[in-house]
Design a protein around this motif. Sequence first.
Motif, PDB file in Angstrom:
ATOM      1  N   PRO A   1      10.540  63.655  25.053  1.00 50.73           N
ATOM      2  CA  PRO A   1      10.905  63.877  23.650  1.00 50.73           C
ATOM      3  C   PRO A   1      10.467  62.711  22.768  1.00 50.73           C
ATOM      4  O   PRO A   1      10.138  61.626  23.273  1.00 50.73           O
ATOM      5  N   GLU A   2      10.466  62.933  21.487  1.00 52.48           N
ATOM      6  CA  GLU A   2      10.177  61.856  20.536  1.00 52.48           C
ATOM      7  C   GLU A   2      11.230  60.763  20.689  1.00 52.48           C
ATOM      8  O   GLU A   2      12.412  61.054  20.838  1.00 52.48           O
ATOM      9  N   PRO A   3      10.811  59.500  20.681  1.00 52.44           N
ATOM     10  CA  PRO A   3      11.812  58.418  20.799  1.00 52.44           C
ATOM     11  C   PRO A   3      12.893  58.549  19.742  1.00 52.44           C
ATOM     12  O   PRO A   3      12.609  58.888  18.583  1.00 52.44           O
ATOM     13  N   PHE A   4      14.125  58.286  20.150  1.00 46.78           N
ATOM     14  CA  PHE A   4      15.269  58.504  19.267  1.00 46.78           C
ATOM     15  C   PHE A   4      15.156  57.701  17.981  1.00 46.78           C
ATOM     16  O   PHE A   4      15.540  58.178  16.905  1.00 46.78           O
ATOM     17  N   TYR A   5      14.619  56.487  18.059  1.00 45.29           N
ATOM     18  CA  TYR A   5      14.546  55.646  16.865  1.00 45.29           C
ATOM     19  C   TYR A   5      13.544  56.165  15.838  1.00 45.29           C
ATOM     20  O   TYR A   5      13.529  55.734  14.687  1.00 45.29           O
ATOM     21  N   ASN A   6      12.688  57.121  16.248  1.00 43.60           N
ATOM     22  CA  ASN A   6      11.715  57.709  15.320  1.00 43.60           C
ATOM     23  C   ASN A   6      12.237  58.965  14.625  1.00 43.60           C
ATOM     24  O   ASN A   6      11.596  59.471  13.699  1.00 43.60           O
ATOM     25  N   LEU A   7      13.385  59.456  15.083  1.00 43.67           N
ATOM     26  CA  LEU A   7      13.897  60.712  14.548  1.00 43.67           C
ATOM     27  C   LEU A   7      14.525  60.512  13.170  1.00 43.67           C
ATOM     28  O   LEU A   7      15.213  59.526  12.912  1.00 43.67           O
ATOM     29  N   ASN A   8      14.282  61.477  12.305  1.00 41.89           N
ATOM     30  CA  ASN A   8      14.910  61.495  10.981  1.00 41.89           C
ATOM     31  C   ASN A   8      16.007  62.549  11.007  1.00 41.89           C
ATOM     32  O   ASN A   8      15.782  63.713  10.695  1.00 41.89           O
ATOM     33  N   LEU A   9      17.195  62.122  11.437  1.00 40.00           N
ATOM     34  CA  LEU A   9      18.282  63.063  11.682  1.00 40.00           C
ATOM     35  C   LEU A   9      19.044  63.399  10.408  1.00 40.00           C
ATOM     36  O   LEU A   9      19.235  62.555   9.525  1.00 40.00           O
ATOM     37  N   ASP A  10      19.491  64.640  10.349  1.00 40.36           N
ATOM     38  CA  ASP A  10      20.296  65.107   9.220  1.00 40.36           C
ATOM     39  C   ASP A  10      21.648  64.411   9.218  1.00 40.36           C
ATOM     40  O   ASP A  10      22.231  64.161  10.271  1.00 40.36           O
ATOM     41  N   THR A  11      22.166  64.114   8.016  1.00 39.12           N
ATOM     42  CA  THR A  11      23.467  63.423   7.914  1.00 39.12           C
ATOM     43  C   THR A  11      24.592  64.260   8.520  1.00 39.12           C
ATOM     44  O   THR A  11      25.551  63.714   9.074  1.00 39.12           O
ATOM     45  N   ALA A  12      24.467  65.580   8.426  1.00 33.69           N
ATOM     46  CA  ALA A  12      25.495  66.455   8.999  1.00 33.69           C
ATOM     47  C   ALA A  12      25.534  66.301  10.513  1.00 33.69           C
ATOM     48  O   ALA A  12      26.610  66.332  11.138  1.00 33.69           O
ATOM     49  N   LEU A  13      24.359  66.152  11.104  1.00 29.99           N
ATOM     50  CA  LEU A  13      24.270  65.967  12.556  1.00 29.99           C
ATOM     51  C   LEU A  13      24.871  64.621  12.959  1.00 29.99           C
ATOM     52  O   LEU A  13      25.602  64.517  13.952  1.00 29.99           O
ATOM     53  N   LEU A  14      24.567  63.587  12.178  1.00 27.39           N
ATOM     54  CA  LEU A  14      25.101  62.256  12.454  1.00 27.39           C
ATOM     55  C   LEU A  14      26.610  62.213  12.262  1.00 27.39           C
ATOM     56  O   LEU A  14      27.310  61.466  12.948  1.00 27.39           O
ATOM     57  N   GLY A  15      27.115  63.027  11.339  1.00 27.51           N
ATOM     58  CA  GLY A  15      28.553  63.046  11.101  1.00 27.51           C
ATOM     59  C   GLY A  15      29.324  63.814  12.161  1.00 27.51           C
ATOM     60  O   GLY A  15      30.515  63.571  12.376  1.00 27.51           O
ATOM     61  N   ARG A  16      28.634  64.727  12.837  1.00 23.93           N
ATOM     62  CA  ARG A  16      29.304  65.580  13.818  1.00 23.93           C
ATOM     63  C   ARG A  16      29.290  64.968  15.223  1.00 23.93           C
ATOM     64  O   ARG A  16      30.267  65.098  15.977  1.00 23.93           O
ATOM     65  N   PHE A  17      28.193  64.281  15.582  1.00 21.54           N
ATOM     66  CA  PHE A  17      28.048  63.770  16.946  1.00 21.54           C
ATOM     67  C   PHE A  17      27.888  62.246  16.945  1.00 21.54           C
ATOM     68  O   PHE A  17      27.366  61.663  15.990  1.00 21.54           O
TER      69      PHE A  17
END
Length: 326
Positions: free
Chosen positions: A54-70
């Motif tokens: 998978p793409e390295p985690f530090y390169n991901l542009n994650l949605d704030t909703a995803l960051l707030g949930r997990f």
Amino acid sequence: MHSKGVKQIFKYLGIVIPILVFVSCKSSRISSIQELSSNCNQQNLYNYSVEDFPEPFYNLNLDTALLGRFSEEGLKIANAIGIIELLSEYVDAEKKYNSTPSIENKVSILDLDRRLANAIQRASLEISAVASEIDCEEERADQISYYLKKREDDRETKFTVAAISVGAIATITSGILFATSDNSNMEHVIQVGGGIAEAVLGFMIFTSKPKLEFYHPRNHLEEIWNGKETSLLFPAHVWYYFNYYNPDKPEEPSLRVQILKGWKAIYEWEKKENKHNQNMVALFFGKGGQYTSETLKARARMLDQLQANITLMKQDLTKLASYLDK
């Protein structure tokens, strides 16, 4: 009379001492247990390329909703097993259902939940398969180590008895010679010879350890040591998990590097000029060879540590599943 007695004593020494040494040395001969194969071997070879990671985690542009949930740990393990996009779809489906609680939107959530659960279960089973094989190899090394240790203890006992017997015979003989006061030179020779024999046997107790041929064609420790881009013995998500690190955080090395640092510190394998260390590296991270009880015990401890770190990955999966339940 005394001349005949002295001859009998020397004759006795000539018979007893070789027998004692033979009995002592015999204990070092290990019965042929050629560990060429193992029932731990499941013949699972993983075939994947770097592009499958998978793409390295530090390169991901994650949605704030995803960051707030997990949690970050949950998202990292989700990325390792390739379900970040599914998680994003799941969060979006929840939002959609909350705004429009229709049957269609509910079915969409249930379908995504099923797919996520299947992905987590599949990853968990693969982790368990690797951990089980490593645990089996650890037990195999531990059992043979126990066998060798018993032989080693038995051998030490026989050497000790032989040393005591040789010393006692030498003392008695020199005492008789001294009592006859007829051959003081021979008395000293017997004393010196007995002392040398005791010293040799004592030295052999500590230096000559029984060994056994022990092989491990599928060597998980070798994979960790060499650190190639891909692994034949670890599935892609496990290998990604072991080798992941953020280059912007050099103080947080990958899990594989942390494990290696521990091994090198404990066994001093950084000292490459040491011939013994070079031999140990070739033994532990190769296909096998002659092990002592001590080196087999060390191998078992390393496998146990590796298994523990893989099990921690399952704990992260469990946490991720609990977040989904919430």
